[in-house]
Design an enzyme around this catalytic site. Structure first.
Site, PDB file in Angstrom:
ATOM      1  N   SER A   1    -119.589  30.242  25.716  1.00 20.44           N
ATOM      2  CA  SER A   1    -120.722  30.740  24.932  1.00 20.44           C
ATOM      3  C   SER A   1    -121.953  29.882  25.192  1.00 20.44           C
ATOM      4  O   SER A   1    -123.073  30.345  25.026  1.00 20.44           O
ATOM      5  CB  SER A   1    -120.438  30.626  23.431  1.00 20.44           C
ATOM      6  OG  SER A   1    -119.234  31.199  23.097  1.00 20.44           O
TER       7      SER A   1
ATOM      8  N   HIS B   1    -119.052  36.949  28.863  1.00 17.07           N
ATOM      9  CA  HIS B   1    -119.111  36.467  27.476  1.00 17.07           C
ATOM     10  C   HIS B   1    -118.715  37.594  26.530  1.00 17.07           C
ATOM     11  O   HIS B   1    -119.521  38.477  26.214  1.00 17.07           O
ATOM     12  CB  HIS B   1    -120.523  35.948  27.168  1.00 17.07           C
ATOM     13  CG  HIS B   1    -120.635  35.329  25.820  1.00 17.07           C
ATOM     14  ND1 HIS B   1    -121.674  35.582  24.962  1.00 17.07           N
ATOM     15  CD2 HIS B   1    -119.815  34.479  25.156  1.00 17.07           C
ATOM     16  CE1 HIS B   1    -121.498  34.912  23.843  1.00 17.07           C
ATOM     17  NE2 HIS B   1    -120.372  34.234  23.937  1.00 17.07           N
TER      18      HIS B   1
ATOM     19  N   GLU C   1    -121.494  40.147  27.785  1.00 18.02           N
ATOM     20  CA  GLU C   1    -122.634  39.685  28.577  1.00 18.02           C
ATOM     21  C   GLU C   1    -122.096  39.172  29.919  1.00 18.02           C
ATOM     22  O   GLU C   1    -121.204  38.318  29.940  1.00 18.02           O
ATOM     23  CB  GLU C   1    -123.384  38.581  27.833  1.00 18.02           C
ATOM     24  CG  GLU C   1    -124.140  39.119  26.616  1.00 18.02           C
ATOM     25  CD  GLU C   1    -124.782  38.030  25.766  1.00 18.02           C
ATOM     26  OE1 GLU C   1    -125.909  38.235  25.297  1.00 18.02           O
ATOM     27  OE2 GLU C   1    -124.144  36.967  25.558  1.00 18.02           O
TER      28      GLU C   1
ATOM     29  N   ASN D   1    -126.797  35.426  21.422  1.00 18.16           N
ATOM     30  CA  ASN D   1    -126.815  34.188  20.630  1.00 18.16           C
ATOM     31  C   ASN D   1    -128.205  33.565  20.568  1.00 18.16           C
ATOM     32  O   ASN D   1    -128.540  32.873  19.608  1.00 18.16           O
ATOM     33  CB  ASN D   1    -125.783  33.192  21.154  1.00 18.16           C
ATOM     34  CG  ASN D   1    -124.380  33.620  20.757  1.00 18.16           C
ATOM     35  OD1 ASN D   1    -124.216  34.442  19.848  1.00 18.16           O
ATOM     36  ND2 ASN D   1    -123.385  33.103  21.432  1.00 18.16           N
TER      37      ASN D   1
HETATM   38  N1  LIG Z   1    -114.305  32.285  18.925  1.00 23.57           N
HETATM   39  C1  LIG Z   1    -115.400  32.982  19.213  1.00 23.57           C
HETATM   40  O1  LIG Z   1    -115.993  33.669  18.355  1.00 23.57           O
HETATM   41  C2  LIG Z   1    -115.955  32.987  20.618  1.00 23.57           C
HETATM   42  C3  LIG Z   1    -116.838  34.012  21.001  1.00 23.57           C
HETATM   43  C4  LIG Z   1    -117.295  34.053  22.322  1.00 23.57           C
HETATM   44  C5  LIG Z   1    -116.910  33.053  23.205  1.00 23.57           C
HETATM   45  N2  LIG Z   1    -116.066  32.040  22.798  1.00 23.57           N
HETATM   46  C6  LIG Z   1    -115.671  31.045  23.787  1.00 23.57           C
HETATM   47  O2  LIG Z   1    -114.351  31.361  24.242  1.00 23.57           O
HETATM   48  C7  LIG Z   1    -113.668  30.157  24.589  1.00 23.57           C
HETATM   49  C8  LIG Z   1    -112.373  30.060  23.794  1.00 23.57           C
HETATM   50  O3  LIG Z   1    -112.683  30.047  22.419  1.00 23.57           O
HETATM   51  P1  LIG Z   1    -111.599  30.399  21.297  1.00 23.57           P
HETATM   52  O4  LIG Z   1    -112.370  30.587  20.037  1.00 23.57           O
HETATM   53  O5  LIG Z   1    -110.680  31.456  21.777  1.00 23.57           O
HETATM   54  O6  LIG Z   1    -110.806  29.009  21.234  1.00 23.57           O
HETATM   55  P2  LIG Z   1    -109.387  28.730  20.572  1.00 23.57           P
HETATM   56  O7  LIG Z   1    -109.405  27.304  20.168  1.00 23.57           O
HETATM   57  O8  LIG Z   1    -109.057  29.775  19.553  1.00 23.57           O
HETATM   58  O9  LIG Z   1    -108.354  28.911  21.786  1.00 23.57           O
HETATM   59  C9  LIG Z   1    -108.341  28.068  22.898  1.00 23.57           C
HETATM   60  C10 LIG Z   1    -106.945  28.108  23.496  1.00 23.57           C
HETATM   61  O10 LIG Z   1    -106.958  27.377  24.727  1.00 23.57           O
HETATM   62  C11 LIG Z   1    -105.761  26.633  24.815  1.00 23.57           C
HETATM   63  N3  LIG Z   1    -105.967  25.555  25.773  1.00 23.57           N
HETATM   64  C12 LIG Z   1    -106.419  24.296  25.576  1.00 23.57           C
HETATM   65  N4  LIG Z   1    -106.494  23.649  26.762  1.00 23.57           N
HETATM   66  C13 LIG Z   1    -106.077  24.524  27.715  1.00 23.57           C
HETATM   67  C14 LIG Z   1    -105.919  24.446  29.111  1.00 23.57           C
HETATM   68  N5  LIG Z   1    -106.213  23.340  29.789  1.00 23.57           N
HETATM   69  N6  LIG Z   1    -105.453  25.539  29.763  1.00 23.57           N
HETATM   70  C15 LIG Z   1    -105.146  26.682  29.093  1.00 23.57           C
HETATM   71  N7  LIG Z   1    -105.282  26.807  27.757  1.00 23.57           N
HETATM   72  C16 LIG Z   1    -105.737  25.740  27.089  1.00 23.57           C
HETATM   73  C17 LIG Z   1    -105.460  26.207  23.386  1.00 23.57           C
HETATM   74  O11 LIG Z   1    -104.078  25.880  23.237  1.00 23.57           O
HETATM   75  C18 LIG Z   1    -105.864  27.456  22.610  1.00 23.57           C
HETATM   76  O12 LIG Z   1    -104.773  28.359  22.484  1.00 23.57           O
HETATM   77  C19 LIG Z   1    -114.656  29.014  24.315  1.00 23.57           C
HETATM   78  O13 LIG Z   1    -115.342  28.717  25.496  1.00 23.57           O
HETATM   79  C20 LIG Z   1    -115.597  29.619  23.281  1.00 23.57           C
HETATM   80  O14 LIG Z   1    -116.851  29.015  23.269  1.00 23.57           O
HETATM   81  C21 LIG Z   1    -115.567  32.001  21.529  1.00 23.57           C
END
Ligand SMILES: NC(=O)c1ccc[n+]([C@@H]2O[C@H](COP(=O)([O-])OP(=O)(O)OC[C@H]3O[C@@H](n4cnc5c(N)ncnc54)[C@H](O)[C@@H]3O)[C@@H](O)[C@H]2O)c1
Length: 297
Positions: free
Chosen positions: A121, A142, A154, A192
């Site tokens: 993000s 995204h 995106e 965003n």
């Molecule tokens: N949550 C949101 O609303 C949202 C929206 C858009 C983008 N994002 C982006 O998406 C990405 C993930 O966010 P999220 O909210 O799903 O996070 P999250 O914490 O819910 O999930 C992350 C997952 O990655 C795993 N993980 C950690 N290290 C790892 C590795 N080396 N290899 C594989 N898996 C690994 C963790 O165990 C966990 O299950 C981030 O970059 C975040 O900025 C999040």
């Protein structure tokens, strides 16, 4: 290149939703996580969603539902998960070092034709792509939360990405039923960056006592037809996430108005992160209700 196999890295909030959208679209998906517990939870959630939103609603038969689920393979071995993937979507935690490491590993483990997409993000897609020897085949996709449902993705185009890679990403996303919108690799992208202004201003209105969070939310729901008020939306996104996004935007624009509003810093200091810990502009209760939080007594 026609994409058939997708690998999704990280099975958390975003990863499992992306994987779900991909199997429903007919892709074979390998979902990788370093945590077996997260993978198990993701598998259960996707199974539950297919049952509830597809089979129970008659969108697919029970047999078709099983076929869809059989396209999802859970894996804690990254090399196995990605070695035959045509398209990889990374959704690991928001850390530039981690994402660069993951992309460098992908570069070693994947086939030469494979395209790598990051769901970051906030981080620079250009910097993440720079950890590989295939900058032309790296891109940002995204997704929005919940990823299985939200239509917009995106498509973030870093310096050096090829037109062919953009076409591949757009085709994959369209097949997933998404609406891709192209944007250059600048902090905040489109959504965003604009939401950031709303978050900043609603916090300022509350901070200066012009109106309460509840009044701001009611006003924007009824006056601007927003489905959620800005304070509710800020709670949903999480103040720590807003802080990261706003700091990155400010570093890029150096505009005073993009500087994180002090109210978010204070709320974070007070242990209030939004809905994720039940404490934001509102207090969220176990029975699903919420009440206004008095910020200043
Ligand atoms: N949550 C949101 O609303 C949202 C929206 C858009 C983008 N994002 C982006 O998406 C990405 C993930 O966010 P999220 O909210 O799903 O996070 P999250 O914490 O819910 O999930 C992350 C997952 O990655 C795993 N993980 C950690 N290290 C790892 C590795 N080396 N290899 C594989 N898996 C690994 C963790 O165990 C966990 O299950 C981030 O970059 C975040 O900025 C999040």
């Amino acid at each position: 290149m026609a994409v058939q196999k997708i690998a999704v890295l990280g099975s958390g909030t975003m990863g499992h939703g992306i994987a779900q959208a991909a199997i429903v679209a007919g892709f074979e998906v390998a979902l990788f996580d370093i945590s077996q517990a997260m993978l198990d939870k993701a598998g259960e959630t996707v199974r539950g969603n297919i049952d509830k939103h597809f089979i129970a609603k008659g969108k697919v038969t029970e047999e078709q539902g099983r076929d869809i689920l059989s396209c999802l393979k859970l894996n804690t071995d990254m090399q196995k998960a990605v070695s035959d993937a045509d398209f990889v979507i990374e959704a690991v935690p928001e850390s530039l070092d981690l994402k660069k490491k993951v992309f460098a590993d992908l570069d070693r483990f994947c086939q030469p034709h494979a395209v790598f997409a990051t769901n970051t993000s906030v981080m620079s897609v250009t910097a993440i792509a720079g950890a590989t020897q295939r900058v032309d085949r790296c891109i940002g996709t995204h997704f929005f939360n919940p990823a299985a449902v939200m239509k917009l993705v995106e498509v973030v185009t870093p310096i050096g990405v090829s037109a062919a890679t953009i076409d591949i990403a757009v085709a994959v996303l369209k097949k997933m039923g998404k609406t891709p919108v192209k944007v250059k690799d600048v902090p905040g992208f489109i959504v965003n960056r604009l939401l950031g202004l709303l978050y900043q201003e609603c916090a300022q209105i509350v901070l200066e006592g012009t109106a309460t969070a509840q009044e701001v939310d009611t006003a924007m729901r009824l006056g601007a037809n927003h489905p959620m008020g800005p304070c509710e939306l800020a709670d949903f996104g999480g103040f720590d996430v807003i802080q990261m996004a706003q700091d990155a935007t400010y570093e890029y624009t150096h505009r005073q108005r993009d500087r994180l509003n002090i109210l978010y810093r204070k709320m974070i200091e007070a242990g209030r992160l939004g809905r994720k810990n039940g404490k934001g502009f509102y207090d969220y209760h176990e029975d699903g209700t919420k009440t206004a939080f008095t910020i200043f007594t």
